[in-house]
Scaffold this active site. Structure first.
Site: not given
Ligand SMILES: NC(=O)c1ccc[n+]([C@@H]2O[C@H](COP(=O)([O-])OP(=O)(O)OC[C@H]3O[C@@H](n4cnc5c(N)ncnc54)[C@H](O)[C@@H]3O)[C@@H](O)[C@H]2O)c1
Ligand SMILES: O=C[C@H](O)CS(=O)(=O)O
Length: 482
Positions: A249, A283
């Protein structure tokens, strides 16, 4: 407060030279020290869950799994305010949005507990194939085993539960690696599940940063990785996961299309929340607004007025709409994207200033398609408003992205709405609703570089099972199993 990994119900406080400070993003105070798991601890967590899966979890009947999830929901309801405070403190999320997150998390647990007893396979019409007479065919869902769940900072409770609740519902064990910036909610959630009667080892929690996540991805007893986070990390995980199943995701720069026949007042009101809630750190946050040119000025005026009414400040205050971003570095990164766009001719209509980790809600116009504020995931309270003339152009602009997670379309013309919904390259499209709206029971997950697989409780449950076929030639079947 020190936070260690939790394995088989016990907290592990490995000796570790570098603790990670968990910082309240608004007050800038250290609220906890995280003890990162070393490689042995991560491996021990997986091995323990693997044993618990084979000895306990795969034999646990559906009604017991349902009861545990129901009890967990009841406990979360009782501990609601503790979780609200925790999210506000560790993520800097305005308290009203933290409350909304906990209420959604409650629903996730309730959906999962209700679905357990109705999660069925199917019986196949085997005689549809010539020669298939006298045969019965069954499709059954079997749990995968151990699921490695890796989660981001922005919804530290609800996005964790979107992985944990469906996995438990279908009889799996989970080793969870929460974001190192917001690990306290997960720590408290593990306690809550323990109090709800979940056997030790069904949910183990390993703490730390990317290297701990990598340890899960590389462990041969982890059967699936379910990751929510950024595109670059998602790519690394996909490459390293080899033949493991993955759900990814990832990010987005979600578009919202407003046609001239839409209720502009309503669209503007909704899009204030859509672009700026939790400082745009969602996101599906509305990052791009495409508005039909005949009402561009009218919409922009309305939108600016409503945005300027937002209250910025301490996330603990009920009246606060905009709190800090997760770190000052992130706010500075987003601020430089605004400055870069301005240097290229973009105009800041409101906002554009930063005080520490707080970035004012920013509306931009005159934005070119290759500027970072529109082309990349901005993950900050910045939205670009761009005019279009025809439906075809609106769809083309919205699809002009490497991402495709969720979009919003505002129009009173249902034929146009459905036509546009079909043409948008998205995992989900809302009509007369913002891209940022999500319910926890619909399928959710992106196309293009927004990810692989679906969440939304029922869909995540499907993705935590193996589909097994069992056929019988009943003319020749006789005798007993032993
Ligand atoms: N599509 C969705 O449902 C959704 C929901 C929420 C957030 N996001 C995305 O998440 C991002 C923001 O969150 P963030 O800054 O915490 O993301 P991130 O990718 O920096 O970190 C996410 C997780 O991955 C871990 N991680 C980092 N490097 C890793 C590796 N090499 N291998 C395994 N795990 C690793 C981190 O410690 C953390 O727990 C944004 O890009 C946002 O769009 C997507
Ligand atoms: O950051 C992205 C998440 O999917 C938002 S939500 O928790 O689903 O609303």
């Amino acid at each position: 407060m020190k936070i260690g990994s939790i394995i088989h119900g016990k907290t592990y406080e490995d000796h570790h030279e570098s603790l990670i400070n968990v910082v309240d993003p608004y007050r800038k105070e250290t609220i906890a020290e995280l003890i990162p798991a070393n490689p042995d601890t991560a491996s021990r967590a997986v091995n323990d869950s693997y044993e618990v899966f084979h000895e306990t979890m795969k034999h646990m009947p559906a009604y017991e799994r349902a009861a545990i999830l129901r009890k967990a929901a009841d406990l979360l309801e009782k501990r609601r305010e503790t979780f609200v405070e925790t999210i506000t403190q560790e993520a800097g999320k305005p308290v009203k949005h933290s409350r909304a997150e906990v209420d959604r998390a409650l629903q996730v647990l309730r959906f999962a507990s209700e679905l357990v007893n109705h999660f069925t396979g199917e019986v196949l019409p085997m005689d549809a194939a010539s020669g298939g007479e006298n045969r019965w065919g069954f499709v059954v869902h079997e749990p995968l085993g151990v699921i490695g769940a890796i989660t981001p900072f922005n919804f530290p409770l609800n996005l964790v539960l979107h992985k944990v609740a469906p996995a438990i519902a279908t009889g799996n064990c989970v080793v969870l690696k929460p974001a190192e910036k917001t690990p306290i909610s997960s720590y408290k959630l593990a306690e809550l599940f323990h109090d709800a009667g979940l056997p030790p080892g069904v949910l183990n929690v390993v703490q730390g940063g990317g290297e701990v996540g990598e340890a899960l991805v590389n462990h041969d007893k982890v059967h699936k990785i379910s990751f929510t986070g950024s595109l670059p990390v998602g790519r690394e995980i996909r490459a390293a996961a080899d033949l493991k199943k993955v759900t990814l995701e990832l990010g987005s720069n979600s578009p919202n299309l407003i046609f001239a026949d839409a209720d502009l007042e309503y669209a503007a009101e909704q899009l204030v929340t859509g672009a700026f809630a939790f400082s745009g750190q969602a996101c599906i946050s509305a990052q791009r607004i495409y508005i039909q040119d005949s009402c561009f000025e009218q919409f922009l005026q309305l939108y600016k007025e409503k945005t300027m009414q937002l209250t910025t400040g301490d996330p603990r205050e009920e009246s606060t709409d905009i709190g800090p971003m997760i770190t000052e570095e992130e706010a500075e990164r987003a601020f430089t994207w605004i400055e870069d766009a301005k240097a290229g001719g973009a105009v800041v209509e409101t906002g554009g200033t930063r005080d520490g980790a707080v970035l004012q809600p920013t509306i931009m116009t005159n934005v070119e398609r290759n500027m970072k504020v529109i082309a990349e995931e901005v993950f900050a309270p910045i939205v670009s408003v761009v005019p279009f003339s025809t439906t075809e152009e609106a769809v083309q602009l919205a699809n002009d992205s490497i991402y495709g997670l969720q979009a919003g379309v505002f129009t009173q013309n249902i034929n146009r709405a459905l036509q546009v919904a079909q043409q948008l390259e998205m995992g989900g499209v809302w009509i007369n609703e913002i891209s940022t709206y999500r319910q926890d029971n619909h399928p959710y997950g992106g196309v293009k570089q927004s990810g692989i697989g679906k969440e939304g409780v029922k869909y995540a449950m499907e993705d935590t099972t193996n589909v097994k076929f069992i056929g019988i030639n009943h003319r020749y079947s006789s005798g007993t199993a032993d």
